[in-house]
Motif scaffolding. Structure first.
Motif, PDB file in Angstrom:
ATOM      1  N   ALA A 222      -4.027  12.661  -1.487  1.00 16.09           N
ATOM      2  CA  ALA A 222      -2.961  12.084  -2.281  1.00 16.09           C
ATOM      3  C   ALA A 222      -2.109  12.915  -2.438  1.00 16.09           C
ATOM      4  O   ALA A 222      -1.232  12.924  -3.106  1.00 16.09           O
ATOM      5  CB  ALA A 222      -3.187  10.584  -2.700  1.00 16.09           C
ATOM      6  N   GLU A 406     -10.526   7.712   8.833  1.00 15.92           N
ATOM      7  CA  GLU A 406      -9.426   7.616   8.181  1.00 15.92           C
ATOM      8  C   GLU A 406      -8.522   8.307   7.584  1.00 15.92           C
ATOM      9  O   GLU A 406      -7.349   8.605   8.035  1.00 15.92           O
ATOM     10  CB  GLU A 406      -9.546   7.535   6.194  1.00 15.92           C
ATOM     11  N   LYS A 410      -4.605   8.497   9.178  1.00 14.81           N
ATOM     12  CA  LYS A 410      -3.039   9.147   8.575  1.00 14.81           C
ATOM     13  C   LYS A 410      -2.409   9.926   9.919  1.00 14.81           C
ATOM     14  O   LYS A 410      -0.925  10.353   9.549  1.00 14.81           O
ATOM     15  CB  LYS A 410      -3.720  10.081   7.456  1.00 14.81           C
ATOM     16  N   LEU A 453      -6.695   0.497   7.116  1.00 16.29           N
ATOM     17  CA  LEU A 453      -7.202   1.219   6.281  1.00 16.29           C
ATOM     18  C   LEU A 453      -8.190   0.017   5.350  1.00 16.29           C
ATOM     19  O   LEU A 453      -9.137   0.829   4.770  1.00 16.29           O
ATOM     20  CB  LEU A 453      -6.247   1.979   5.230  1.00 16.29           C
ATOM     21  N   ILE A 457     -12.444   0.885   4.622  1.00 15.23           N
ATOM     22  CA  ILE A 457     -12.667   1.124   3.499  1.00 15.23           C
ATOM     23  C   ILE A 457     -13.714   0.152   3.104  1.00 15.23           C
ATOM     24  O   ILE A 457     -14.480   0.205   2.222  1.00 15.23           O
ATOM     25  CB  ILE A 457     -11.254   1.433   2.224  1.00 15.23           C
ATOM     26  N   ASP A 474     -13.372   5.934  -4.001  1.00 11.36           N
ATOM     27  CA  ASP A 474     -12.601   5.486  -2.516  1.00 11.36           C
ATOM     28  C   ASP A 474     -11.565   4.444  -3.416  1.00 11.36           C
ATOM     29  O   ASP A 474      -9.883   4.717  -3.133  1.00 11.36           O
ATOM     30  CB  ASP A 474     -13.488   4.529  -1.674  1.00 11.36           C
ATOM     31  N   ARG A 477      -8.729   6.137  -5.726  1.00  6.18           N
ATOM     32  CA  ARG A 477      -7.673   7.096  -4.463  1.00  6.18           C
ATOM     33  C   ARG A 477      -6.906   5.878  -3.904  1.00  6.18           C
ATOM     34  O   ARG A 477      -5.800   6.183  -3.280  1.00  6.18           O
ATOM     35  CB  ARG A 477      -8.229   7.759  -3.370  1.00  6.18           C
ATOM     36  N   THR A 478      -7.318   4.240  -2.933  1.00  8.19           N
ATOM     37  CA  THR A 478      -7.000   4.083  -2.563  1.00  8.19           C
ATOM     38  C   THR A 478      -6.764   2.486  -2.839  1.00  8.19           C
ATOM     39  O   THR A 478      -5.524   2.014  -2.695  1.00  8.19           O
ATOM     40  CB  THR A 478      -7.805   3.637  -0.754  1.00  8.19           C
ATOM     41  N   LYS A 545      -1.959   4.792  -7.623  1.00 11.55           N
ATOM     42  CA  LYS A 545      -3.620   4.175  -6.978  1.00 11.55           C
ATOM     43  C   LYS A 545      -4.320   4.143  -8.267  1.00 11.55           C
ATOM     44  O   LYS A 545      -3.752   4.821  -9.339  1.00 11.55           O
ATOM     45  CB  LYS A 545      -3.675   4.379  -6.034  1.00 11.55           C
TER      46      LYS A 545
END
Length: 547
Positions: A222, A406, A410, A453, A457, A474, A477-478, A545
């Motif tokens: 990110a 993942e 992207k 996603l 995840i 994770d 981050r997401t 996030k």
């Protein structure tokens, strides 16, 4: 006799004086029963580095971080686990102690031209420093481990930026992969018993180095998407040059020996005769419910069925509370508006449910030493000191495949996202001895690939059982899974980092203070100041996030 004694004494003193004046004092200060750092064989250091690192990962991923990501909850001595009440003094001392031992492993390997041991040491250095910066943010890196050299910069080391630490880690992993690129027969110094992860297999260590690169490339994706994309695509494009952990047989794991409390699974009741470490840990409802919804076969491996199910029966007379044939029957007036779970098989403890979690689901004996028959305990395998499934799992094929899935989602050149996702699910089932369940499970609604996603995840989160630290990173981050703090939690959001410890703030005030100032306060951290578990480190600043 006195004259003779005095003469002999004088002669002895003169002899010892001459002896000590001619002999180097450093030679006299050698422990004849010890191993000196200057001469120690790296193979003697390696088991300590590997075992203590593995235990450190389990102590996070099976303990309090499992509470953060709501894999488990505790019903006694629960504040840190359930409520994120960490007290603001989380120490990294043990991690730097590990790094000092690992640095000795590396330096001795360099001195003796032992490429294999050098490669292992660089992988472990990357893993431990990665954990430190993941947990705290900025930290001593380039100036760390040099206190014996003297000087203020080494006694009170400068902190490196979090981004610079990740860059250094990736560089070290490149070096490690090169050192580990030869066939096993080309190394003359491997002692298989010293390698607790891979029994002296350099190919698997090379896979681990490249897999860790995938982990950290995705970690920074990110903030530095171009670097992350190029790094992942480079690895995927040349599997011969960059082999990765692509099946569960190459997972980086360490089995527990179970000879004593120090090398046994942490919740065992073999050495903890009271059984409190096992008894206090319960499955979290946040994990149990989605696993039930998808008929996940791993649930039966990880959890016990509830001992006494509850059943609310409107036909019963008011005031009824009785056990019949192993089921506890309650009339509706006995329940009222109290939260209750009547599932007949598995019941999880909701996250941070109250200030008395041991009382959940009408437990008749709430308290610090309670035994709750109405909430699922962990499977009885977790009462053992050792077992085929009781392993520290540091990096797995499941994690690697989910990372690549993942990346593919992207739009990066990382393979087919659906294929990678399914390989991740299969690798997790295989690791838990459930390969034969894969075909049925992958066809389940909610498991069959839907391209989101959130699903990816979510399955990665489940697969991180006992390795929950990665799930936390994770989530950070997401923002996935969409976890929410329970009603009794210290804040109304999940934490993002560890606090810098008080000793560091006091003894290394200038450098730690500069690191604290770079943290970003949030609505949830304001009452703590910048050094808060809810302040944002560089990694998530500006990303929006996880919240």
């Amino acid at each position: 006799m006195n004259i003779l004694f005095k003469k002999n004494t004088v002669i002895l003193v003169l002899f010892l004086s001459l002896f000590f004046s001619c002999k180097d004092l450093t030679d006299l200060n050698v422990n004849p029963n010890g191993v000196q750092p200057e001469t120690v064989n790296p193979n003697l250091i390696m088991p300590t580095v590997l075992s203590e690192t593995a235990k450190a990962f389990v102590n996070l991923g099976f303990q309090d971080i499992a509470g953060v990501v709501q894999h488990t909850q505790k019903d006694a001595w629960f504040n840190g686990h359930n409520d994120y009440d960490w007290g603001g003094d989380q120490s990294w001392t043990s991690y730097y102690d590990l790094l000092r031992n690992n640095d000795l492993l590396y330096q001795r390997s360099v001195a003796l031209n032992m490429d294999y041991q050098q490669g292992v040491a660089l992988v472990m250095k990357s893993m431990i420093f990665g954990l430190i910066t993941d947990l705290w943010g900025d930290a001593p890196y380039t100036s760390a481990l040099k206190g014996e050299q003297g000087g203020v910069d080494f006694i009170a080391p400068k902190y490196d930026d979090q981004g610079a630490i990740y860059s250094g880690i990736l560089s070290d992993l490149d070096k490690a992969a090169t050192l580990l690129s030869k066939p096993k027969s080309a190394y003359s110094s491997i002692v298989e018993a010293a390698d607790l992860y891979y029994a002296g297999d350099p190919t698997k260590w090379r896979k681990l180095a490249n897999s860790l690169k995938l982990r950290y490339f995705m970690r920074i994706s990110a903030k530095q998407p171009d670097i992350a994309k190029a790094g992942i695509e480079k690895i995927v494009a040349d599997p011969t040059q960059y082999p990765i952990i692509d099946d569960a047989s190459a997972d980086a794991t360490m089995a527990y020996v179970g000879n004593n409390s120090g090398d046994a699974w942490p919740s065992n009741t073999v050495f903890d005769i009271s059984g409190s470490n096992y008894r206090r840990i319960k499955m979290s409802a946040t994990l149990v419910k989605p696993m039930q919804a998808t008929n996940d076969p791993r649930l039966a491996i990880w959890a016990k069925k509830v001992e006494i199910p509850l059943k609310v029966d409107a036909t019963l007379p008011a005031g009824t509370d009785k056990i019949v044939s192993g089921v506890r029957y309650l009339s509706p007036d006995k329940v009222g508006t109290t939260q209750i779970d009547t599932d007949p098989n598995y019941v999880g403890l909701p996250p941070s449910v109250s200030q008395l979690p041991s009382g959940y689901n009408f437990n008749p004996t709430p308290g610090q030493t309670s035994v709750n028959p109405h909430v699922s305990y962990l499977n009885e395998i977790y009462m053992q000191a050792k077992g085929t499934l009781l392993k520290a799992r540091l990096v797995s094929a499941a994690e690697v495949q989910f990372i690549l899935a993942e990346a593919a989602q992207k739009g990066w050149a990382a393979g087919d996202a659906k294929t990678r996702y399914e390989a991740g699910v299969k690798a997790s089932l295989t690791a838990w001895g459930l390969t034969s369940s894969y075909a049925t499970f992958i066809a389940q609604k909610g498991v069959a690939y839907d391209g989101t996603l959130a699903q990816l995840i979510g399955q990665k989160w489940v697969a991180s059982w006992t390795s929950a630290t990665e799930a936390w990173f994770d989530y950070r981050r997401t923002g996935l899974p969409a976890l929410t703090a329970g009603p009794a939690a210290k804040r109304k959001a999940l934490p993002l980092r560890f606090y810098y410890m008080r000793d560091e703030l006091n003894l290394n005030k200038t450098n730690s203070g500069a690191a604290v100032e770079k943290l970003e306060t949030t609505v949830n951290s304001q009452s703590d100041g910048k050094n808060s578990a809810w302040s944002k480190p560089w990694l998530v600043q500006g990303t929006g996030k996880p919240w």
